[in-house]
Design a protein around this motif. Structure first.
Motif, PDB file in Angstrom:
ATOM      1  N   ASP A  65       1.006  12.489 -16.794  1.00 48.30           N
ATOM      2  CA  ASP A  65       0.236  12.905 -15.626  1.00 48.30           C
ATOM      3  C   ASP A  65       0.873  12.471 -14.318  1.00 48.30           C
ATOM      4  OD1 ASP A  65      -2.198  14.309 -16.049  1.00 48.30           O
ATOM      5  OD2 ASP A  65      -3.100  12.893 -14.612  1.00 48.30           O
ATOM      6  N   SER A  66       1.396  11.252 -14.312  1.00 47.72           N
ATOM      7  CA  SER A  66       1.999  10.737 -13.075  1.00 47.72           C
ATOM      8  C   SER A  66       2.933   9.576 -13.388  1.00 47.72           C
ATOM      9  CB  SER A  66       0.917  10.259 -12.099  1.00 47.72           C
ATOM     10  OG  SER A  66       0.257   9.132 -12.641  1.00 47.72           O
ATOM     11  N   ILE A  67       3.822   9.332 -12.447  1.00 48.67           N
ATOM     12  CA  ILE A  67       4.664   8.128 -12.485  1.00 48.67           C
ATOM     13  C   ILE A  67       4.327   7.326 -11.232  1.00 48.67           C
ATOM     14  CG2 ILE A  67       7.031   7.208 -12.386  1.00 48.67           C
ATOM     15  CD1 ILE A  67       7.999   9.746 -13.779  1.00 48.67           C
ATOM     16  N   GLY A  68       4.022   6.036 -11.409  1.00 46.50           N
ATOM     17  CA  GLY A  68       3.803   5.141 -10.270  1.00 46.50           C
ATOM     18  C   GLY A  68       4.937   4.131 -10.213  1.00 46.50           C
ATOM     19  N   ILE A  69       5.403   3.858  -9.025  1.00 49.03           N
ATOM     20  CA  ILE A  69       6.511   2.907  -8.878  1.00 49.03           C
ATOM     21  C   ILE A  69       6.091   1.790  -7.919  1.00 49.03           C
ATOM     22  CG2 ILE A  69       8.932   2.601  -8.190  1.00 49.03           C
ATOM     23  CD1 ILE A  69       9.200   5.719  -8.562  1.00 49.03           C
ATOM     24  N   GLY A  70       6.155   0.563  -8.401  1.00 53.44           N
ATOM     25  CA  GLY A  70       5.912  -0.595  -7.535  1.00 53.44           C
ATOM     26  C   GLY A  70       7.255  -1.119  -7.072  1.00 53.44           C
ATOM     27  N   SER A  71       7.442  -1.113  -5.757  1.00 54.33           N
ATOM     28  CA  SER A  71       8.753  -1.486  -5.207  1.00 54.33           C
ATOM     29  C   SER A  71       8.592  -2.614  -4.192  1.00 54.33           C
ATOM     30  CB  SER A  71       9.354  -0.248  -4.521  1.00 54.33           C
ATOM     31  OG  SER A  71      10.442  -0.625  -3.714  1.00 54.33           O
ATOM     32  N   PRO A  72       9.581  -3.491  -4.104  1.00 51.00           N
ATOM     33  CA  PRO A  72       9.525  -4.463  -3.015  1.00 51.00           C
ATOM     34  C   PRO A  72       9.754  -3.741  -1.690  1.00 51.00           C
ATOM     35  CG  PRO A  72      11.588  -4.688  -4.243  1.00 51.00           C
ATOM     36  CD  PRO A  72      10.777  -3.627  -4.924  1.00 51.00           C
ATOM     37  N   GLY A  73       9.211  -4.272  -0.628  1.00 48.60           N
ATOM     38  CA  GLY A  73       9.445  -3.688   0.689  1.00 48.60           C
ATOM     39  C   GLY A  73       8.346  -2.735   1.117  1.00 48.60           C
ATOM     40  N   VAL A 142       4.643 -16.903  -1.804  1.00 46.16           N
ATOM     41  CA  VAL A 142       3.262 -16.550  -2.148  1.00 46.16           C
ATOM     42  C   VAL A 142       3.090 -15.053  -1.885  1.00 46.16           C
ATOM     43  CG1 VAL A 142       0.808 -16.868  -1.570  1.00 46.16           C
ATOM     44  CG2 VAL A 142       2.338 -18.848  -1.641  1.00 46.16           C
ATOM     45  N   GLY A 143       2.933 -14.279  -2.964  1.00 44.66           N
ATOM     46  CA  GLY A 143       2.742 -12.831  -2.843  1.00 44.66           C
ATOM     47  C   GLY A 143       1.258 -12.507  -2.830  1.00 44.66           C
ATOM     48  N   SER A 144       0.912 -11.309  -2.376  1.00 45.16           N
ATOM     49  CA  SER A 144      -0.506 -10.953  -2.343  1.00 45.16           C
ATOM     50  C   SER A 144      -0.714  -9.457  -2.507  1.00 45.16           C
ATOM     51  CB  SER A 144      -1.115 -11.393  -1.014  1.00 45.16           C
ATOM     52  OG  SER A 144      -0.544 -10.669   0.057  1.00 45.16           O
ATOM     53  N   GLY A 145      -1.852  -9.109  -3.063  1.00 47.25           N
ATOM     54  CA  GLY A 145      -2.273  -7.717  -3.164  1.00 47.25           C
ATOM     55  C   GLY A 145      -3.779  -7.664  -3.077  1.00 47.25           C
ATOM     56  N   ILE A 146      -4.303  -6.598  -2.491  1.00 49.80           N
ATOM     57  CA  ILE A 146      -5.754  -6.504  -2.294  1.00 49.80           C
ATOM     58  C   ILE A 146      -6.257  -5.161  -2.820  1.00 49.80           C
ATOM     59  CG2 ILE A 146      -7.621  -6.580  -0.589  1.00 49.80           C
ATOM     60  CD1 ILE A 146      -5.451  -7.858   1.301  1.00 49.80           C
ATOM     61  N   ILE A 147      -7.325  -5.210  -3.596  1.00 55.01           N
ATOM     62  CA  ILE A 147      -7.992  -3.993  -4.063  1.00 55.01           C
ATOM     63  C   ILE A 147      -9.405  -4.009  -3.462  1.00 55.01           C
ATOM     64  CG2 ILE A 147      -8.669  -2.619  -6.084  1.00 55.01           C
ATOM     65  CD1 ILE A 147      -5.659  -3.383  -6.052  1.00 55.01           C
ATOM     66  N   LEU A 148      -9.750  -2.988  -2.696  1.00 52.32           N
ATOM     67  CA  LEU A 148     -11.084  -2.897  -2.099  1.00 52.32           C
ATOM     68  C   LEU A 148     -11.761  -1.625  -2.590  1.00 52.32           C
ATOM     69  CD1 LEU A 148     -10.478  -3.900   1.658  1.00 52.32           C
ATOM     70  CD2 LEU A 148     -11.358  -5.334  -0.194  1.00 52.32           C
ATOM     71  N   PRO A 155      -2.653   0.143   4.267  1.00 51.11           N
ATOM     72  CA  PRO A 155      -2.775   1.045   5.404  1.00 51.11           C
ATOM     73  C   PRO A 155      -1.545   1.942   5.544  1.00 51.11           C
ATOM     74  CG  PRO A 155      -3.138  -1.251   6.035  1.00 51.11           C
ATOM     75  CD  PRO A 155      -2.614  -1.258   4.650  1.00 51.11           C
ATOM     76  N   ALA A 156      -1.780   3.225   5.867  1.00 51.27           N
ATOM     77  CA  ALA A 156      -0.670   4.163   6.072  1.00 51.27           C
ATOM     78  C   ALA A 156       0.132   3.746   7.307  1.00 51.27           C
ATOM     79  CB  ALA A 156      -1.217   5.573   6.252  1.00 51.27           C
ATOM     80  N   ASN A 157       1.411   4.044   7.301  1.00 47.27           N
ATOM     81  CA  ASN A 157       2.299   3.767   8.436  1.00 47.27           C
ATOM     82  C   ASN A 157       2.265   2.311   8.891  1.00 47.27           C
ATOM     83  OD1 ASN A 157       2.911   6.541   8.562  1.00 47.27           O
ATOM     84  ND2 ASN A 157       0.991   6.866   9.675  1.00 47.27           N
ATOM     85  N   SER A 158       2.133   1.413   7.921  1.00 43.38           N
ATOM     86  CA  SER A 158       2.128  -0.006   8.260  1.00 43.38           C
ATOM     87  C   SER A 158       2.732  -0.779   7.097  1.00 43.38           C
ATOM     88  CB  SER A 158       0.699  -0.471   8.531  1.00 43.38           C
ATOM     89  OG  SER A 158       0.719  -1.808   8.974  1.00 43.38           O
ATOM     90  N   VAL A 159       2.955  -2.055   7.289  1.00 39.35           N
ATOM     91  CA  VAL A 159       3.469  -2.865   6.190  1.00 39.35           C
ATOM     92  C   VAL A 159       2.300  -3.295   5.302  1.00 39.35           C
ATOM     93  CG1 VAL A 159       5.495  -3.730   7.397  1.00 39.35           C
ATOM     94  CG2 VAL A 159       3.332  -4.961   7.617  1.00 39.35           C
ATOM     95  N   ALA A 160       2.596  -3.591   4.033  1.00 40.64           N
ATOM     96  CA  ALA A 160       1.568  -4.116   3.137  1.00 40.64           C
ATOM     97  C   ALA A 160       1.144  -5.488   3.670  1.00 40.64           C
ATOM     98  CB  ALA A 160       2.142  -4.236   1.728  1.00 40.64           C
ATOM     99  N   PRO A 161      -0.145  -5.820   3.561  1.00 46.99           N
ATOM    100  CA  PRO A 161      -0.574  -7.139   4.043  1.00 46.99           C
ATOM    101  C   PRO A 161       0.192  -8.265   3.343  1.00 46.99           C
ATOM    102  CG  PRO A 161      -2.460  -5.778   3.470  1.00 46.99           C
ATOM    103  CD  PRO A 161      -1.238  -5.055   2.988  1.00 46.99           C
TER     104      PRO A 161
END
Ligand SMILES: [Zn+2]
Length: 317
Positions: A65-73, A142-148, A155-161
């Motif tokens: 159905d889809s391919i998701g890619i988690g990339s640094p940056g 220290v890495g971080s990810g947020i699921i809301l 956010p689009a057109n911005s860096v990941a928090p």
């Protein structure tokens, strides 16, 4: 049955897996990234790995159905380009388009690797029963990810928090980002080892100093081991370290209102007793007291979190 592929693109390895709708890994594999080969060669290796795993899982490309890619940056959410990746030395590369063309899978989405790890724990790991969570990964940094509300907060057109680079102590220890006093400069293993070396200098009678005298370097494991064995200096050091993580967790909960915080990285092996200590401090530090204090959970998926989260990316972004 729908199947998806998740790719965890790292500086050293490209790891990928095929999952079913319940996020069970049906096939998994990895190849070296060798980013010095350039973008085209890395993308070609990634596509080849995806197609091999489809065959290993006994499926065909039409089943995916889809391919998701988690990339640094930083990536462009809309078109799946990598805008900038320091680790991979990439600058505006068309990652999603290239993988789409090379695999024949129409839906290819790209996200941040730390967000994918958080999403993995959210859909299939420590945070499965919550609708929002934050994950902080305690490692060299220290890495971080947020699921809301079931979506990756990106956010689009911005860096990941980057919650690791929020200020914990104003004017404090220097951080790798060039600022001072970031959460990362207190709550990473790099910071713990720095503080352990200082404590060993100040307390030559401590087991921390004895480890060095025996010719070994201090590391996260031996610091925790001597603390658990009762060494007073190490106990105090580890208590401070846990406090720093907890203060960071409380700040995140106060900012985002998440109901769970998942702690990943090497410290997740320390288990529930560390999670309970963090929870106790967070409860006492929250704005609303313990009424809205998040649950504190240790990550359960290890390195698979990034793959599984990437596989879930298309339906959570
Ligand atoms: Zn920083």
């Amino acid at each position: 049955m729908k199947y998806t592929i998740g790719v965890d693109l790292g500086g050293t390895n490209i790891a990928a897996g095929v999952v079913d709708e319940q996020y069970h890994l049906l096939a998994k594999g990895s190849v070296k990234t060798e980013s010095e080969r350039g973008f085209e060669a890395v993308a070609a290796s990634m596509a080849k790995l995806c197609l091999k795993l489809v065959a290993d899982a006994g499926l065909s490309v039409e089943d995916i159905d889809s391919i998701g890619i988690g990339s640094p940056g930083t990536s462009n959410k809309e078109n799946g380009d990598i805008i900038f990746s320091n680790n991979l030395h990439w600058d505006n590369v068309p990652l999603a388009r290239t993988i789409r063309k090379a695999t024949g899978v129409e839906s290819v989405v790209v996200g941040n690797d730390a967000d994918c790890a958080a999403l993995g724990e959210f859909v299939a790991g420590a945070g499965e029963e919550f609708s929002s969570l934050a994950m902080i990964t305690i490692g060299t940094g220290v890495g971080s990810g947020i699921i809301l509300d079931n979506k990756v907060f990106a956010p689009a057109n911005s860096v990941a928090p980057e919650l690791g680079h929020t200020t914990l102590i104003y004017g404090g220890e220097p951080c790798t980002c060039g600022r001072r006093g970031c959460l990362e400069s207190y709550a990473s293993f790099t910071a713990l080892i720095r503080d352990a070396n200082r404590a060993a200098d100040a307390h030559p009678e401590s087991q921390l100093a004895k480890i060095r005298e025996a010719g070994d370097r201090l590391n996260g494991k031996n610091i925790f081991d001597v603390a658990k064995a009762g060494d007073e200096t190490a106990k105090e050091l580890v208590a401070h370290f846990i406090d720093y993580i907890a203060q960071g967790a409380a700040n995140i909960a106060n900012a985002f209102g998440v109901r769970a915080i998942v702690i990943g990285g090497g410290i997740s092996k320390e288990g529930k007793y560390v999670a309970d200590q963090i929870h106790e401090i967070v409860k006492n530090t929250m704005y609303c007291g313990d009424m809205f204090a998040p649950e504190i959970r240790m990550a359960t998926l290890g390195n698979d979190a990034g793959i599984i989260g990437a596989a879930a990316l298309a339906s959570h972004c």
